[in-house]
Scaffold this motif. Structure first.
Motif, PDB file in Angstrom:
ATOM      1  N   VAL A 145      24.224  -6.000  43.058  1.00 37.60           N
ATOM      2  CA  VAL A 145      22.859  -5.794  42.546  1.00 37.60           C
ATOM      3  C   VAL A 145      22.893  -5.012  41.235  1.00 37.60           C
ATOM      4  CG1 VAL A 145      20.658  -4.631  43.009  1.00 37.60           C
ATOM      5  CG2 VAL A 145      21.760  -5.984  44.805  1.00 37.60           C
ATOM      6  N   ILE A 146      23.738  -3.999  41.177  1.00 34.83           N
ATOM      7  CA  ILE A 146      23.844  -3.192  39.957  1.00 34.83           C
ATOM      8  C   ILE A 146      24.365  -4.052  38.806  1.00 34.83           C
ATOM      9  CG2 ILE A 146      25.113  -1.275  38.894  1.00 34.83           C
ATOM     10  CD1 ILE A 146      24.787   0.168  41.648  1.00 34.83           C
ATOM     11  N   TYR A 147      25.336  -4.918  39.081  1.00 40.99           N
ATOM     12  CA  TYR A 147      25.849  -5.808  38.030  1.00 40.99           C
ATOM     13  C   TYR A 147      24.768  -6.771  37.539  1.00 40.99           C
ATOM     14  CZ  TYR A 147      30.540  -4.150  39.131  1.00 40.99           C
ATOM     15  OH  TYR A 147      31.644  -3.371  39.323  1.00 40.99           O
ATOM     16  N   ILE A 148      23.952  -7.252  38.443  1.00 41.27           N
ATOM     17  CA  ILE A 148      22.861  -8.157  38.058  1.00 41.27           C
ATOM     18  C   ILE A 148      21.856  -7.416  37.175  1.00 41.27           C
ATOM     19  CG2 ILE A 148      20.874  -9.464  38.923  1.00 41.27           C
ATOM     20  CD1 ILE A 148      22.685 -10.136  41.414  1.00 41.27           C
ATOM     21  N   VAL A 149      21.491  -6.208  37.573  1.00 43.62           N
ATOM     22  CA  VAL A 149      20.532  -5.410  36.790  1.00 43.62           C
ATOM     23  C   VAL A 149      21.099  -5.110  35.399  1.00 43.62           C
ATOM     24  CG1 VAL A 149      19.397  -3.143  36.641  1.00 43.62           C
ATOM     25  CG2 VAL A 149      19.383  -4.412  38.797  1.00 43.62           C
ATOM     26  N   ALA A 150      22.366  -4.725  35.335  1.00 43.76           N
ATOM     27  CA  ALA A 150      22.988  -4.429  34.047  1.00 43.76           C
ATOM     28  C   ALA A 150      23.039  -5.676  33.159  1.00 43.76           C
ATOM     29  CB  ALA A 150      24.391  -3.861  34.244  1.00 43.76           C
ATOM     30  N   THR A 151      23.383  -6.819  33.767  1.00 41.76           N
ATOM     31  CA  THR A 151      23.459  -8.075  33.011  1.00 41.76           C
ATOM     32  C   THR A 151      22.109  -8.431  32.409  1.00 41.76           C
ATOM     33  OG1 THR A 151      25.194  -8.896  34.494  1.00 41.76           O
ATOM     34  CG2 THR A 151      24.046 -10.530  33.149  1.00 41.76           C
ATOM     35  N   VAL A 152      21.072  -8.401  33.224  1.00 38.37           N
ATOM     36  CA  VAL A 152      19.739  -8.765  32.754  1.00 38.37           C
ATOM     37  C   VAL A 152      19.254  -7.761  31.703  1.00 38.37           C
ATOM     38  CG1 VAL A 152      17.316  -9.030  33.450  1.00 38.37           C
ATOM     39  CG2 VAL A 152      19.140 -10.006  34.864  1.00 38.37           C
ATOM     40  N   GLY A 153      19.470  -6.479  31.944  1.00 39.98           N
ATOM     41  CA  GLY A 153      19.041  -5.457  30.988  1.00 39.98           C
ATOM     42  C   GLY A 153      19.700  -5.617  29.636  1.00 39.98           C
ATOM     43  N   MET A 154      21.012  -5.862  29.626  1.00 42.86           N
ATOM     44  CA  MET A 154      21.715  -6.049  28.355  1.00 42.86           C
ATOM     45  C   MET A 154      21.282  -7.346  27.668  1.00 42.86           C
ATOM     46  SD  MET A 154      25.610  -4.876  28.826  1.00 42.86           S
ATOM     47  CE  MET A 154      25.993  -3.447  29.799  1.00 42.86           C
ATOM     48  N   ALA A 155      21.111  -8.390  28.444  1.00 42.61           N
ATOM     49  CA  ALA A 155      20.724  -9.683  27.864  1.00 42.61           C
ATOM     50  C   ALA A 155      19.330  -9.618  27.250  1.00 42.61           C
ATOM     51  CB  ALA A 155      20.784 -10.776  28.925  1.00 42.61           C
ATOM     52  N   ARG A 156      18.393  -8.932  27.921  1.00 44.67           N
ATOM     53  CA  ARG A 156      17.034  -8.824  27.373  1.00 44.67           C
ATOM     54  C   ARG A 156      17.037  -7.982  26.120  1.00 44.67           C
ATOM     55  NH1 ARG A 156      12.188  -8.041  31.343  1.00 44.67           N
ATOM     56  NH2 ARG A 156      11.373  -7.751  29.262  1.00 44.67           N
ATOM     57  N   GLY A 157      17.677  -6.829  26.158  1.00 48.69           N
ATOM     58  CA  GLY A 157      17.888  -6.029  24.966  1.00 48.69           C
ATOM     59  C   GLY A 157      16.734  -5.228  24.419  1.00 48.69           C
ATOM     60  N   ASP A 158      15.543  -5.308  25.033  1.00 47.06           N
ATOM     61  CA  ASP A 158      14.442  -4.475  24.524  1.00 47.06           C
ATOM     62  C   ASP A 158      14.679  -3.024  24.947  1.00 47.06           C
ATOM     63  OD1 ASP A 158      13.019  -3.984  27.149  1.00 47.06           O
ATOM     64  OD2 ASP A 158      12.844  -6.171  27.049  1.00 47.06           O
ATOM     65  N   ARG A 159      13.854  -2.134  24.449  1.00 48.88           N
ATOM     66  CA  ARG A 159      14.054  -0.704  24.681  1.00 48.88           C
ATOM     67  C   ARG A 159      14.084  -0.351  26.169  1.00 48.88           C
ATOM     68  NH1 ARG A 159       9.932   3.217  21.839  1.00 48.88           N
ATOM     69  NH2 ARG A 159       9.261   1.129  21.372  1.00 48.88           N
ATOM     70  N   ALA A 160      13.116  -0.844  26.932  1.00 49.15           N
ATOM     71  CA  ALA A 160      13.067  -0.525  28.360  1.00 49.15           C
ATOM     72  C   ALA A 160      14.255  -1.140  29.106  1.00 49.15           C
ATOM     73  CB  ALA A 160      11.757  -1.014  28.966  1.00 49.15           C
ATOM     74  N   SER A 161      14.592  -2.372  28.780  1.00 52.20           N
ATOM     75  CA  SER A 161      15.720  -3.037  29.443  1.00 52.20           C
ATOM     76  C   SER A 161      17.038  -2.352  29.132  1.00 52.20           C
ATOM     77  CB  SER A 161      15.788  -4.506  29.016  1.00 52.20           C
ATOM     78  OG  SER A 161      14.628  -5.191  29.419  1.00 52.20           O
ATOM     79  N   THR A 162      17.171  -1.874  27.908  1.00 49.95           N
ATOM     80  CA  THR A 162      18.390  -1.158  27.528  1.00 49.95           C
ATOM     81  C   THR A 162      18.512   0.136  28.322  1.00 49.95           C
ATOM     82  OG1 THR A 162      18.346  -2.138  25.329  1.00 49.95           O
ATOM     83  CG2 THR A 162      19.623  -0.128  25.576  1.00 49.95           C
ATOM     84  N   ARG A 163      17.400   0.816  28.526  1.00 52.50           N
ATOM     85  CA  ARG A 163      17.421   2.041  29.342  1.00 52.50           C
ATOM     86  C   ARG A 163      17.813   1.735  30.781  1.00 52.50           C
ATOM     87  NH1 ARG A 163      11.835   4.337  27.140  1.00 52.50           N
ATOM     88  NH2 ARG A 163      12.574   5.171  25.183  1.00 52.50           N
ATOM     89  N   VAL A 164      17.260   0.668  31.327  1.00 53.15           N
ATOM     90  CA  VAL A 164      17.593   0.264  32.702  1.00 53.15           C
ATOM     91  C   VAL A 164      19.069  -0.108  32.790  1.00 53.15           C
ATOM     92  CG1 VAL A 164      17.184  -1.489  34.483  1.00 53.15           C
ATOM     93  CG2 VAL A 164      15.248  -0.423  33.306  1.00 53.15           C
ATOM     94  N   ALA A 165      19.577  -0.848  31.811  1.00 52.66           N
ATOM     95  CA  ALA A 165      20.988  -1.231  31.798  1.00 52.66           C
ATOM     96  C   ALA A 165      21.888  -0.001  31.683  1.00 52.66           C
ATOM     97  CB  ALA A 165      21.264  -2.196  30.647  1.00 52.66           C
TER      98      ALA A 165
END
Length: 158
Positions: A66-86
């Motif tokens: 689950v953590i790998y999935i969250v990191a993958t999506v966060g990095m791929a999206r790349g916006d400020r909030a997603s980067t923080r989540v990643a």
């Protein structure tokens, strides 16, 4: 003819990363995606077939997936909030692989089979140990590149 300001960049920013899923970040997104698939598949198999053998270990593998999935999506999206989540996901991942890695040596009976984080990710070529360090470094670099000095000299998000 448009100048650099029309393109949303200037010479100083031309080489600075501004999106976590671009440049070298693409490699991280791909590696995280592959690891997410591998960890998800392995944890599902372990939970469905061998859960009674080592429930804690297999649940931790599912958590890693689950953590790998969250990191993958966060990095791929790349916006400020997603980067923080990643970044948070990578930090939790690093703590997890260090704690589980140490526990798998200290209490080997709790980890009778290899899991994603057991033995510091040795079953995955130690990628789970190295990857969060690279992820944290990249995401921090991207975040700092997004900071610019405002007119009064204070730093603001770009």
């Amino acid at each position: 003819m448009p100048d650099a300001s029309d393109l949303g960049t200037d010479d100083a920013d031309a080489t600075a990363p501004t999106h976590s899923g671009r440049g070298p970040g693409r490699i991280l997104v791909v590696v995280y995606g592959v690891l997410a698939l591998a960890a998800t598949g392995r944890s599902i198999l372990q939970i469905l077939e061998y859960f009674s053998r080592a429930p804690l270990a297999y649940l931790l593998s599912a958590l890693a997936a689950v953590i790998y999935i969250v990191a993958t999506v966060g990095m791929a999206r790349g916006d400020r909030a997603s980067t923080r989540v990643a970044l948070l996901a990578c930090t939790v991942e690093l703590v997890g692989v260090l704690v589980v890695g140490a526990l798998s040596y200290a209490v080997p009976s709790a980890f009778p089979d290899k899991t994603v984080w057991s033995h510091f990710g040795s079953g995955y070529g130690y990628v789970p140990l190295v990857l969060p360090v690279l992820g944290i470094w990249w995401l921090t670099k991207v975040r700092h590149a997004g900071l610019r000095a405002g007119p009064d000299g204070t730093r603001t998000d770009a």
